[in-house]
Design an enzyme around this catalytic site. Structure first.
Site, PDB file in Angstrom:
ATOM      1  N   GLU A 140      -3.087  -3.587   3.900  1.00  0.00           N
ATOM      2  CA  GLU A 140      -3.563  -2.254   3.484  1.00  0.00           C
ATOM      3  C   GLU A 140      -4.752  -2.374   2.532  1.00  0.00           C
ATOM      4  O   GLU A 140      -5.662  -1.559   2.560  1.00  0.00           O
ATOM      5  CB  GLU A 140      -2.431  -1.466   2.808  1.00  0.00           C
ATOM      6  CG  GLU A 140      -1.315  -1.011   3.733  1.00  0.00           C
ATOM      7  CD  GLU A 140      -1.773  -0.028   4.795  1.00  0.00           C
ATOM      8  OE1 GLU A 140      -2.731  -0.336   5.528  1.00  0.00           O
ATOM      9  OE2 GLU A 140      -1.168   1.043   4.922  1.00  0.00           O
ATOM     10  N   THR A 192      -9.848   6.509   5.241  1.00  0.00           N
ATOM     11  CA  THR A 192      -8.904   6.620   4.122  1.00  0.00           C
ATOM     12  C   THR A 192      -9.634   6.454   2.787  1.00  0.00           C
ATOM     13  O   THR A 192      -9.379   7.194   1.831  1.00  0.00           O
ATOM     14  CB  THR A 192      -7.788   5.555   4.252  1.00  0.00           C
ATOM     15  OG1 THR A 192      -7.081   5.810   5.463  1.00  0.00           O
ATOM     16  CG2 THR A 192      -6.812   5.611   3.093  1.00  0.00           C
TER      17      THR A 192
HETATM   18  N1  HSE Z   1      -1.042   7.584   0.803  1.00  0.00           N
HETATM   19  C1  HSE Z   1      -2.237   7.171   1.465  1.00  0.00           C
HETATM   20  C2  HSE Z   1      -3.286   8.258   1.303  1.00  0.00           C
HETATM   21  C3  HSE Z   1      -1.926   6.955   2.904  1.00  0.00           C
HETATM   22  O1  HSE Z   1      -2.956   9.424   1.513  1.00  0.00           O
HETATM   23  O2  HSE Z   1      -4.418   7.942   0.963  1.00  0.00           O
HETATM   24  C4  HSE Z   1      -3.113   6.516   3.708  1.00  0.00           C
HETATM   25  O3  HSE Z   1      -2.687   6.326   5.042  1.00  0.00           O
END
Ligand code: HSE
Length: 319
Positions: A140, A192
């Site tokens: 990640e 993201t």
């Molecule tokens: N919790 C993370 C976000 C998940 O919302 O940025 C990304 O897949």
């Protein structure tokens, strides 16, 4: 780590096929702390032990993802695992991505988690699920620059998970009643890292109070099989108002899905996918019709899924 193969892929030692499910991170109000595994879509990975140390990665999908172990999310996760494994070992891995990268459905987590689940199986399961989450968070980090576990944990444990803390890791598996999940993935790109960048760094106390009321309500709703409480708690007053502007059609999909009987829903992870939860299958299918109608009218290509919660997480089949 070396990235050369002297034996052709598929001709190595003991093998396993791994099915790594898509996941919905955040579950609306639980930014970075809640996540849920889905039955569909799933990535499929074929892994084998190699006699030579090192990791060899190949993609059998059409995505142009890096194959150098340090730059590949599966590779980075395997490197973390190999760091803690005392013996020298090598893996080859063929990845067939069925979860589109950048969909908001935990595509990078599926590769990261799937790789370490497969490696653990091939090594005779020396590592705990918590260890595997710790290794996979390195993937990640490669994908979004941040270690977060709200896709990784449900992908490995299955069902709905609460990440109470990542340093130190504290994962709580929640029970959840059977539920249908309708997903629409509009084919637009939301990175993201960008979706995190636009968030405000400070939160008003009034909003925080609402948010933690909803998180507690959602957790209680899952544990008590209280569908109405789940529906009432699927509300996000902090992240969604900012991120939803990146997703055309979001407000309309959400409103019309609820009118069609969905309990609630919102942005899946950092988007652009939107998910809606329903108690009955016919409602979930009606919600899919709503999604199809909205994106057809907007002229944006999309893909939909009507699926359910996946309670088992990533699964291995010996080859
Ligand atoms: N919790 C993370 C976000 C998940 O919302 O940025 C990304 O897949």
């Amino acid at each position: 780590m070396a990235n050369e193969s002297s034996t052709p892929l598929g001709a190595g030692g003991k093998g396993v096929q791994v099915y790594a499910p898509a996941t919905v991170a955040n579950l609306v109000c639980g930014f970075d702390v809640l996540g849920m595994a889905l039955q569909q879509p799933q990535d499929i990975m074929t892994m084998r032990l190699r006699e030579q140390p090192g990791i060899v990665i190949q993609h059998s999908d059409g995505y142009q993802l890096p194959v150098e172990p340090e730059k590949n999310v599966a590779g980075a996760s395997l490197l973390a695992l190999m760091d803690e494994w005392k013996e020298k070992v090598g893996f080859e891995i063929i990845i067939d991505k069925r979860i589109k990268p950048g969909s908001g459905l935990g595509s990078s987590a599926a590769s990261s988690a799937g790789a370490v689940v497969g490696a653990n199986h091939l090594l005779g399961n020396p590592f705990s699920n918590e260890d595997l989450v710790r290794f996979a968070m390195n993937g990640e980090k490669v994908a979004s620059g941040v270690k977060h576990a709200d896709n990784i944990a449900p992908c490995i444990y299955g069902g709905v998970t609460l990440i109470r803390s990542i340093f130190p890791l504290d994962i709580v598996q929640l029970t959840a009643p059977p539920m249908y999940v309708t997903v629409v993935h509009p084919q637009i790109e939301v990175r993201t890292s960008d979706a995190r960048q636009i968030l405000r760094k400070e939160v008003q106390l009034k909003a925080a109070i609402k948010q933690w009321g909803n998180i507690a309500g959602l957790v209680a709703g899952f544990m008590k099989n209280d569908y109405d409480l789940i529906g009432r708690s699927l509300e996000d007053v902090i992240i969604e108002p900012v991120r939803s502007i990146l997703i055309p059609g979001f407000d309309e999909v959400k409103k019309k899905s609820k009118d069609a009987g969905a309990l609630g829903g919102g942005i899946s992870g950092s988007g652009p996918s939107i998910f809606m939860m329903s108690r009955e299958e016919y409602v979930a299918k009606g919600v899919e019709e709503v999604m199809i109608d909205v994106y057809t009218r907007l002229g944006i290509e999309f893909k939909t899924y009507v699926t359910m919660i996946n309670y088992s997480g990533a699964k291995c089949m010996a080859l």
